[in-house]
Design a protein around this motif. Structure first.
Motif, PDB file in Angstrom:
ATOM      1  N   TRP A 173       9.055  -2.963  -1.214  1.00 52.47           N
ATOM      2  CA  TRP A 173       9.566  -4.246  -0.654  1.00 52.47           C
ATOM      3  C   TRP A 173      10.580  -4.817  -1.498  1.00 52.47           C
ATOM      4  CZ3 TRP A 173       6.722  -8.997   1.415  1.00 52.47           C
ATOM      5  CH2 TRP A 173       7.415  -9.924   2.099  1.00 52.47           C
ATOM      6  N   LEU A 264       2.228 -14.512   0.479  1.00 49.54           N
ATOM      7  CA  LEU A 264       1.480 -13.024   0.692  1.00 49.54           C
ATOM      8  C   LEU A 264       0.030 -13.103   0.277  1.00 49.54           C
ATOM      9  CD1 LEU A 264       4.345 -10.883  -0.574  1.00 49.54           C
ATOM     10  CD2 LEU A 264       3.677 -11.079   1.813  1.00 49.54           C
ATOM     11  N   ILE A 267      -2.224 -13.210   2.955  1.00 43.27           N
ATOM     12  CA  ILE A 267      -2.250 -12.186   4.243  1.00 43.27           C
ATOM     13  C   ILE A 267      -2.982 -11.083   3.709  1.00 43.27           C
ATOM     14  CG2 ILE A 267      -0.764 -11.054   5.673  1.00 43.27           C
ATOM     15  CD1 ILE A 267       1.708 -13.260   5.171  1.00 43.27           C
ATOM     16  N   ASP A 268      -3.677 -10.364   4.582  1.00 50.53           N
ATOM     17  CA  ASP A 268      -4.386  -9.118   4.177  1.00 50.53           C
ATOM     18  C   ASP A 268      -3.422  -8.160   3.863  1.00 50.53           C
ATOM     19  OD1 ASP A 268      -6.391  -6.974   3.672  1.00 50.53           O
ATOM     20  OD2 ASP A 268      -7.029  -7.271   6.097  1.00 50.53           O
ATOM     21  N   THR A 269      -4.025  -7.332   2.940  1.00 55.58           N
ATOM     22  CA  THR A 269      -2.817  -6.424   2.320  1.00 55.58           C
ATOM     23  C   THR A 269      -2.918  -5.340   2.989  1.00 55.58           C
ATOM     24  OG1 THR A 269      -4.638  -5.783   0.626  1.00 55.58           O
ATOM     25  CG2 THR A 269      -3.092  -7.186  -0.134  1.00 55.58           C
ATOM     26  N   LYS A 270      -4.054  -5.278   4.113  1.00 51.13           N
ATOM     27  CA  LYS A 270      -4.058  -3.995   4.792  1.00 51.13           C
ATOM     28  C   LYS A 270      -3.264  -3.985   5.875  1.00 51.13           C
ATOM     29  CE  LYS A 270      -9.012  -3.025   3.583  1.00 51.13           C
ATOM     30  NZ  LYS A 270     -10.317  -3.018   3.854  1.00 51.13           N
ATOM     31  N   THR A 271      -2.477  -5.174   6.223  1.00 51.54           N
ATOM     32  CA  THR A 271      -1.631  -5.309   7.189  1.00 51.54           C
ATOM     33  C   THR A 271      -0.475  -4.514   6.907  1.00 51.54           C
ATOM     34  OG1 THR A 271      -2.347  -7.734   7.349  1.00 51.54           O
ATOM     35  CG2 THR A 271      -0.200  -7.209   8.598  1.00 51.54           C
ATOM     36  N   LYS A 273       3.034  -3.207   6.406  1.00 50.33           N
ATOM     37  CA  LYS A 273       4.177  -3.937   5.550  1.00 50.33           C
ATOM     38  C   LYS A 273       5.287  -4.894   6.307  1.00 50.33           C
ATOM     39  CE  LYS A 273       5.144  -1.968   1.631  1.00 50.33           C
ATOM     40  NZ  LYS A 273       5.882  -1.004   0.850  1.00 50.33           N
ATOM     41  N   ARG A 276       3.347  -7.687   7.748  1.00 48.76           N
ATOM     42  CA  ARG A 276       2.925  -8.574   6.817  1.00 48.76           C
ATOM     43  C   ARG A 276       4.459  -9.499   6.122  1.00 48.76           C
ATOM     44  NH1 ARG A 276       1.473  -7.621   0.917  1.00 48.76           N
ATOM     45  NH2 ARG A 276       0.031  -9.146   0.393  1.00 48.76           N
ATOM     46  N   LEU A 279       5.619 -11.936   8.996  1.00 49.08           N
ATOM     47  CA  LEU A 279       4.568 -12.996   8.942  1.00 49.08           C
ATOM     48  C   LEU A 279       4.810 -13.913   7.707  1.00 49.08           C
ATOM     49  CD1 LEU A 279       2.560 -14.101  10.428  1.00 49.08           C
ATOM     50  CD2 LEU A 279       0.867 -12.843   9.158  1.00 49.08           C
ATOM     51  N   ALA A 280       4.899 -13.403   6.625  1.00 49.41           N
ATOM     52  CA  ALA A 280       5.050 -14.320   5.328  1.00 49.41           C
ATOM     53  C   ALA A 280       6.668 -14.948   5.491  1.00 49.41           C
ATOM     54  CB  ALA A 280       5.167 -13.494   4.222  1.00 49.41           C
ATOM     55  N   ASP A 357      -2.917  -6.990  14.968  1.00 49.32           N
ATOM     56  CA  ASP A 357      -1.772  -7.601  13.851  1.00 49.32           C
ATOM     57  C   ASP A 357      -0.810  -8.986  14.437  1.00 49.32           C
ATOM     58  OD1 ASP A 357      -2.734  -5.873  12.012  1.00 49.32           O
ATOM     59  OD2 ASP A 357      -1.432  -4.227  12.933  1.00 49.32           O
TER      60      ASP A 357
END
Length: 459
Positions: A173, A264, A267-271, A273, A276, A279-280, A357
């Motif tokens: 990212w 970040l 927010i769940d790291t399993k979401t 990319k 995530r 959303l952020a 999600d």
């Protein structure tokens, strides 16, 4: 020193401009009218007094100036000095009349007219609402940040390192700020997306989320930090995401990368990319517009408290600027809440996103609707304040017009009587005298004024 400051306080540029204009008229008047000796002495005394004011203001300004050399060489100060010198030369009492009518003195007189005209026009050009276009921030070059495999903290990398990571296909990212249009071709080639997908960063005007083939784009305008009373500025942000990489592009340097990094952590790291990242990014942009709404509300409150002390021109200027900022924020939020609603409903599908999600976008959609309503309420409040000011001004104008109508009605009596009687009172065929006619007119005006008062027309 106190008297010097007092002189500078009252002898402003506007005042000097007025006296320069008056001196110009006094200088030209003898060329148009024939004055007797007494009138000429009065005109000369007035000209001497005006020149003395210029001398006092120049000397006090010079003594108070920290940079005396800069004061002397300033363009308008040079004109002030030339006005003083030309006036003193023209006023020298022991110069013979023959020399006074010589070509040199005539040239000095013409130059003095031009100088006085220039000095009086300076006050008309003063603009207290001018905008300072200078900036205190240094221009920073391209800045490339990478979230890397940690998924929690950005690290600074070079432009070439960023391109290499995109070409390699490694999940990453990148957050790139200070981007210019000449670099778009390189970054789109590294990501394998068409250049038309990122040209919106320099061409688009409204937020939007698009999903095309193997990538998605999200364009939005990020509001820069805003303090109450300041103008709203926005910078375009473009998010481009593929199945492996996410790139956030910004034309200007902002604090958005720092805020997104903090966001970040929640927010769940399993979401996925792209989910995530979107959303952020959307969450922080919503937070920024919330701060904008709060700042605009404070500015509007301060304007309501100060509006009685502001002149009409200053009030309308401030309300015009505030209304423009509100409309810009309102338009951005209108498109933003539509994008968030589509993300939640699944109308716009993010790559790799499952129905679960998309659930966080439901809360963001509610927040966007509430924030849009708040901005719209501020717009209506501002419009109500403007309407109140216009109604008050209209009421005051009606009072002035009513007073003028009253004066006209009162003046109608003596005007009518004077028109009927003419200019001759003595030897008239009627027995009335001037005192009697004046008394009758006074009685009529008094009775009319009493009737107006009884009717309440004087309130």
């Amino acid at each position: 020193m106190f008297y010097m400051q007092l002189i500078e306080r009252y002898l402003t540029d506007a005042v000097l401009g007025f006296f320069a204009l008056l001196s110009l008229f006094l200088f030209i008047a003898p060329l148009v009218f024939e004055f007797n000796d007494f009138t000429q002495d009065i005109v000369a005394a007035l000209e001497y007094a005006i020149v003395l004011l210029f001398v006092l203001e120049y000397v006090s300004g010079l003594l108070l100036a920290k940079n005396k050399v800069g004061f002397v060489v300033d363009g308008w100060r040079v004109i002030d000095m030339l006005i003083i010198i030309s006036a003193l030369i023209a006023f020298i009492p022991f110069v013979p009349d023959v020399l006074r009518h010589s070509p040199v003195f005539r040239l000095i007189r013409v130059a003095r007219i031009a100088l006085l005209g220039a000095r009086s026009s300076f006050a008309l050009k003063l603009d207290n609402n001018s905008v300072d276009l200078s900036t205190n921030e240094a221009v920073i070059g391209l800045k490339v940040l990478s979230l890397g495999t940690s998924g929690a903290q950005f690290e600074v990398i070079s432009w070439e390192q960023g391109l290499n990571r995109l070409r390699s296909g490694e999940p990453d990212w990148l957050f790139i700020s200070g981007l210019d249009e000449s670099r778009l071709a390189s970054i789109t080639a590294a990501m394998g997306v068409p250049i038309s997908a990122v040209q919106g960063l320099f061409q688009s005007t409204s937020p939007g989320f698009d999903t095309l083939e193997h990538f998605s784009t999200f364009f939005v305008r990020y509001p820069m930090p805003m303090v109450p009373g300041a103008r709203l500025t926005r910078t375009p942000i473009l998010l481009v995401g593929t199945s492996e990489n996410v790139v956030v592009l910004s034309r200007d340097h902002t604090d958005l990368d720092e805020k997104v990094q903090l966001r970040l952590a929640s927010i769940d790291t399993k979401t996925p990319k792209m989910v995530r990242a979107t959303l952020a990014l959307v969450s922080e942009i919503m937070s920024a517009y919330t701060q904008v709404a709060e700042s605009i509300e404070v500015t509007l409150t301060n304007l309501e408290l100060a509006q009685s002390r502001l002149g009409d021109e200053a009030f309308l200027a401030r309300t015009f600027s505030l209304r423009a900022d509100i409309l810009k924020a309102r338009a951005s939020l209108k498109h933003l809440k539509s994008v968030i609603r589509d993300l939640f409903s699944g109308k716009v599908i993010i790559a790799g996103a499952s129905p679960s999600d998309r659930e966080p976008f439901h809360f963001l959609a509610d927040d966007a609707n509430d924030l849009y309503d708040d901005i719209d309420d501020l717009r209506e409040s501002l419009q109500g304040l403007v309407d109140l000011r216009l109604n008050v001004s209209s009421f005051q104008m009606n009072r002035v017009m009513r007073l003028l109508a009253l004066l006209t009605a009162l003046a109608l009596l003596p005007a009518t009587v004077g028109g009927l009687l003419g200019m001759n009172i003595t030897d008239a065929p009627w027995p009335g005298t001037l005192a009697q006619i004046a008394f009758g007119v006074g009685v009529g005006m008094t009775l009319s004024l009493y009737v107006f008062a009884i009717k309440g027309w004087l309130r």
